[in-house]
Design a protein around this motif. Sequence first.
Motif, PDB file in Angstrom:
ATOM      1  N   UNK A 195       0.824  -1.215   0.000  1.00  7.99           N
ATOM      2  CA  UNK A 195       0.000   0.000   0.000  1.00  7.99           C
ATOM      3  C   UNK A 195       0.856   1.261   0.000  1.00  7.99           C
ATOM      4  N   UNK A 196       2.021   1.207   0.609  1.00  6.22           N
ATOM      5  CA  UNK A 196       2.946   2.343   0.669  1.00  6.22           C
ATOM      6  C   UNK A 196       2.268   3.610   1.193  1.00  6.22           C
ATOM      7  N   UNK A 197       1.441   3.438   2.225  1.00 10.00           N
ATOM      8  CA  UNK A 197       0.772   4.593   2.817  1.00 10.00           C
ATOM      9  C   UNK A 197       1.711   5.271   3.807  1.00 10.00           C
ATOM     10  N   UNK A 198       1.482   6.555   4.022  1.00 11.41           N
ATOM     11  CA  UNK A 198       2.312   7.336   4.936  1.00 11.41           C
ATOM     12  C   UNK A 198       1.500   7.968   6.067  1.00 11.41           C
ATOM     13  N   UNK A 199       0.183   7.774   6.026  1.00 13.18           N
ATOM     14  CA  UNK A 199      -0.699   8.390   7.025  1.00 13.18           C
ATOM     15  C   UNK A 199      -2.093   7.795   6.827  1.00 13.18           C
ATOM     16  N   UNK A 200      -3.003   8.024   7.782  1.00 15.05           N
ATOM     17  CA  UNK A 200      -4.385   7.551   7.598  1.00 15.05           C
ATOM     18  C   UNK A 200      -5.025   8.132   6.343  1.00 15.05           C
ATOM     19  N   UNK A 201      -6.116   7.530   5.937  1.00 14.03           N
ATOM     20  CA  UNK A 201      -6.765   7.872   4.675  1.00 14.03           C
ATOM     21  C   UNK A 201      -7.164   9.340   4.594  1.00 14.03           C
ATOM     22  N   UNK A 202      -7.647   9.914   5.674  1.00 13.25           N
ATOM     23  CA  UNK A 202      -8.185  11.282   5.627  1.00 13.25           C
ATOM     24  C   UNK A 202      -7.289  12.277   6.375  1.00 13.25           C
ATOM     25  N   UNK A 203      -6.026  11.975   6.429  1.00 14.37           N
ATOM     26  CA  UNK A 203      -5.112  12.770   7.240  1.00 14.37           C
ATOM     27  C   UNK A 203      -5.008  14.218   6.764  1.00 14.37           C
ATOM     28  N   UNK A 204      -5.138  14.448   5.472  1.00 16.02           N
ATOM     29  CA  UNK A 204      -5.029  15.814   4.959  1.00 16.02           C
ATOM     30  C   UNK A 204      -6.386  16.461   4.730  1.00 16.02           C
ATOM     31  N   UNK A 205      -7.457  15.851   5.246  1.00 15.59           N
ATOM     32  CA  UNK A 205      -8.802  16.436   5.126  1.00 15.59           C
ATOM     33  C   UNK A 205      -9.107  17.210   6.404  1.00 15.59           C
ATOM     34  N   UNK A 206      -9.329  18.503   6.242  1.00 16.66           N
ATOM     35  CA  UNK A 206      -9.483  19.377   7.406  1.00 16.66           C
ATOM     36  C   UNK A 206     -10.638  18.942   8.305  1.00 16.66           C
ATOM     37  N   UNK A 207     -11.707  18.430   7.738  1.00 16.66           N
ATOM     38  CA  UNK A 207     -12.860  18.079   8.573  1.00 16.66           C
ATOM     39  C   UNK A 207     -12.617  16.857   9.441  1.00 16.66           C
ATOM     40  N   UNK A 208     -11.571  16.077   9.107  1.00 16.20           N
ATOM     41  CA  UNK A 208     -11.311  14.841   9.856  1.00 16.20           C
ATOM     42  C   UNK A 208     -10.039  14.905  10.707  1.00 16.20           C
ATOM     43  N   UNK A 209      -9.210  15.916  10.552  1.00 19.36           N
ATOM     44  CA  UNK A 209      -7.895  15.853  11.195  1.00 19.36           C
ATOM     45  C   UNK A 209      -7.713  16.826  12.355  1.00 19.36           C
ATOM     46  N   UNK A 210      -8.828  17.279  12.964  1.00 18.89           N
ATOM     47  CA  UNK A 210      -8.694  18.147  14.130  1.00 18.89           C
ATOM     48  C   UNK A 210      -7.943  17.402  15.234  1.00 18.89           C
ATOM     49  N   UNK A 211      -7.007  18.070  15.910  1.00 20.93           N
ATOM     50  CA  UNK A 211      -6.182  17.362  16.906  1.00 20.93           C
ATOM     51  C   UNK A 211      -6.951  16.635  17.997  1.00 20.93           C
ATOM     52  N   UNK A 212      -8.128  17.157  18.426  1.00 17.13           N
ATOM     53  CA  UNK A 212      -8.830  16.482  19.520  1.00 17.13           C
ATOM     54  C   UNK A 212     -10.005  15.629  19.057  1.00 17.13           C
ATOM     55  N   UNK A 213     -10.078  15.354  17.762  1.00 21.22           N
ATOM     56  CA  UNK A 213     -11.068  14.415  17.239  1.00 21.22           C
ATOM     57  C   UNK A 213     -10.444  13.030  17.133  1.00 21.22           C
ATOM     58  N   UNK A 214     -11.254  11.970  17.149  1.00 16.46           N
ATOM     59  CA  UNK A 214     -10.681  10.629  16.973  1.00 16.46           C
ATOM     60  C   UNK A 214     -10.028  10.494  15.599  1.00 16.46           C
ATOM     61  N   UNK A 215      -8.898   9.834  15.546  1.00 16.92           N
ATOM     62  CA  UNK A 215      -8.293   9.548  14.257  1.00 16.92           C
ATOM     63  C   UNK A 215      -9.219   8.601  13.504  1.00 16.92           C
ATOM     64  N   UNK A 216      -9.393   8.835  12.213  1.00 19.08           N
ATOM     65  CA  UNK A 216     -10.219   7.961  11.372  1.00 19.08           C
ATOM     66  C   UNK A 216      -9.421   7.584  10.126  1.00 19.08           C
ATOM     67  N   UNK A 217      -9.994   6.684   9.346  1.00 19.77           N
ATOM     68  CA  UNK A 217      -9.304   6.264   8.131  1.00 19.77           C
ATOM     69  C   UNK A 217      -8.109   5.380   8.426  1.00 19.77           C
TER      70      UNK A 217
END
Length: 947
Positions: free
Chosen positions: A750-772
């Motif tokens: 897969x050669x991934x470097x971060x979760x799926x939505x890591x660069x999506x502002x709506x999902x990457x707030x520091x105090x929200x659960x990590x998703x993707x």
Amino acid sequence: MAEEQQTLLMDLWGKTQTIGAWVWDNIQNIDSLAAILGILLFILFNFFKFFRKKPEPQPLPDNQSTPLEHTPTTSQRSPSDLEELYYQSLDETCQLLRLNLVEQNLGKRANEQRISLAAVYQDQRIRLATESEPRREERGQEESLPLMQALAKLPSKRMVLLGKLGSGKTSFVNYLTHRVIQSRTQTSEDLPAFLANRPIVRLLLREVGLHLQESTTSAGLIWQEMRSSVQQQLENYLQKQADPPLAESEFNTFWAHFRQTFTRRQGILLLDGWDEVSRADAVQCLRSAVIAFANEAAHQDILIIVTSRPSAYEREEQRLASFWQAEIEPMNQAQIEAFIQHWYQLIENRDPRQAMQRAGRLVQTIFENPALKERRDLQEMAERPLLLTLLIGLDSAGKSLNNSRPKVYGEIVDLLLQRWQENLKETLPALRPELQSGMQLLAKSPDALLKALQKAAYETYEMLENKEAAGGGLEFPASVVLGNLSVPCEGGEKERHVLDFLQERSTLLMAGSQPDKLQFAHKSIHEYLAARYLLNDAEWEEKITQHLVQNPSWWREVFLFMTKDEADGRYGSAVTFLYNVLLGQYQREVLAQQRLLILASEAALEMDLAHQHDTRTSEHLYSLLQTELVALLPSQALSLLERAEAGRLLGELGDPRQGVTVIKDGAFKGLPDIDWVTIPAGQLRMGSEEEDQEAYEDEKPAHTVLLDAFQISRYPVTNAQYACFIEAGGYQQERYWQLTRRGLAWWQQAEVQAPEYWDHHEWNNPNHPVVGVSWYEALAYCRWLNEMPLYQGKLIRLPQEDEWEYAARGEVGWRYAWGQTPDAHLGNYDDAGLNQTSSVGLFPAGKAFQAADGSGVHDLSGNVWEWTTSQWGASSELEFTYDKWAEQQAIRNRLDTEQEANRIVRGGSWYFTTRDLRCAVRFRNHPTNRSSDLGFRVCAFSLVADC
């Protein structure tokens, strides 16, 4: 053709010789000579007319339809001929790019290179959602798909496409229209096959809404509007081509043919701009008409797509029953980069290397400028295609984008004012002298023009405040602008020409729904200009504070523009102003004070207060905001949406709560600050009883499980905590991925470097659960934690499903983590209406193992599904059943299996219903799934325990 011309030439030469002999023999007088010379001139005229050089056909832009070689005369035009002319006209209309309204240089290049919509269009991504409940196994599994691809997966032939202003709704409608028309003669790679060669009609609902009256009947309205649109398209095209006009009888015959074809061949009806129908009575009339049209048995196979801004489709009375909903996602970084590169490759086509260099510099400005990165000013603008195109235009014109939001808007306004003056210079010479005098009043200096527009913006923004409260739009009387521009409101042709210019060519203003109405080109431009006017007032602090106390939501953006603009010039003054707003000179209700706190926090975030609190006042302000926002999260006065916004701001400013982000000081600084809750040994009645009406079969039979003591994280793992793993090189170190053979293979491939939505502002707030995050990523995170000295003496892993259920239900056996009945105020699920993750701990802790002070384990019901170690089985059929609990216990939680097994997730999510939020619910996910509602939490055991 050559042989025909040669034969005709010989024939004409023979006749000319005969005529010459006759003339020689028969000239009697000068009158006879004149008559004969006239005949000869007639012959020569037709001779050269026939043999003159024909103009070479001009090549059409790529992806445009080939025009008919000959437009038949009125007597010759068949319904099929008119159908081809209609589609050719519609295609040209949809392909037109008016980039000169964005930026002159960009428009000039686009025109020179004949760039069409098809050449620049890039598909947006959407997720489908619906008011009705999908099957349980389908919930949360929808992919984020390009819009054109998503059409092929549309569950029905009815869709409402929602998107913010400038998000690309109209571009999609025009592009889809073009591709469908194009498919009449050639195949299209990105058009779903089932849409090819189907009849299509595009209705602009703003135009439809203009003539809807209270007395308008909805019966047959859609067919009437379709007929009117098609007729207008044809008439305009024939007039443009200087062809014979369309006779009424001729069109009637054509329309009967077209309507029958549209129904029989499963036509496509595109209704663009639901939000642009402003009057409530017109909306209801149109809604009734669309529903009636969609429900007719003969129309079941017609594809109907409606576009709208979300704000115009929120209330029940605005919605269309049985229409699936899809919302355009903001463009992510990869899409934005591709969009910019594509544009520069087109406008710099002679030098590909220079194109890539210029595109790279703009991307770097948007994403890596330290002054803008925290607030994401340009990034948020760039997430919408319209505003991103404007940024490209500014960059193309050499305007600096390395500024704060007010400065960028200042550049935008300056650019649009230049276009205003250039368009005015082009307009004036074409007018009669008596009309030019009125237009000359618009030819002010840039400063005078700007001041007049700022004053008009503030006055109309005040005026619109009451209209907004009544559900109105952003239109205002043109007389306000005319007055500030010193244009007399006398009516007549002179004023009409001035208004036409303001509506069509000023670029800063645009036409409203009525001839005497205007609105600014974008609401944010309106707000910026109003903010600039207020800042020039000596009493600006008092005035904006009064506005905020009375209507904080309406004045929000004006306030944010003002504070940031002030901070750019006088940072200390802006800090003092915010401090005064919070401490207040006015007696305020609790709710008003809490809303002002949220606004002040937004302003502080935009001012980058998190990194600029080096003075005593700024430090006090920063600490005050953090403390008050934490206290605000459980507020009963605020709506849930407002509480969620407070949580988001707290995350971006810096959440001080224990267990949410990272350790701030000491030897373990920078490691995840995981707050553990001890779960004592006990007994769990696991699953659901036979009589439970809501229970799924995989929850039965209920059975008793004994559990040892363990610890579980108070919250799901947050983005801030997962970032530690990324920054520590977790995705580069093979050893973290060796817990399972298939997990290692996935990591390698897969050669991934971060979760799926890591660069999506709506999902990457520091105090929200990590998703993707996949199951493999969650395992790797646990293995990394086990290497940290902080956790020596513990084994950290994902919980087993019985451990998870025990932490959620306890020995009491709570149905939901918060109690026995559903409550949208106690958890983040679909009834809550947040439609995304929320800050951890926004809702009260679960009742099981809750301490006397109310602390406990949070977010066990809702927010995100959570991975467990437990197997479901290799297929969709459940293999690990409760009736075999004891005999399968030894292998149930085995990590490295022969076949890749689906893993059980627990807890429900923001997307799911109350039925799936019950603590007993078991759901499966493939270990590589990385959806936007899937996260995890961790548990810890003493190394002496049997793990």
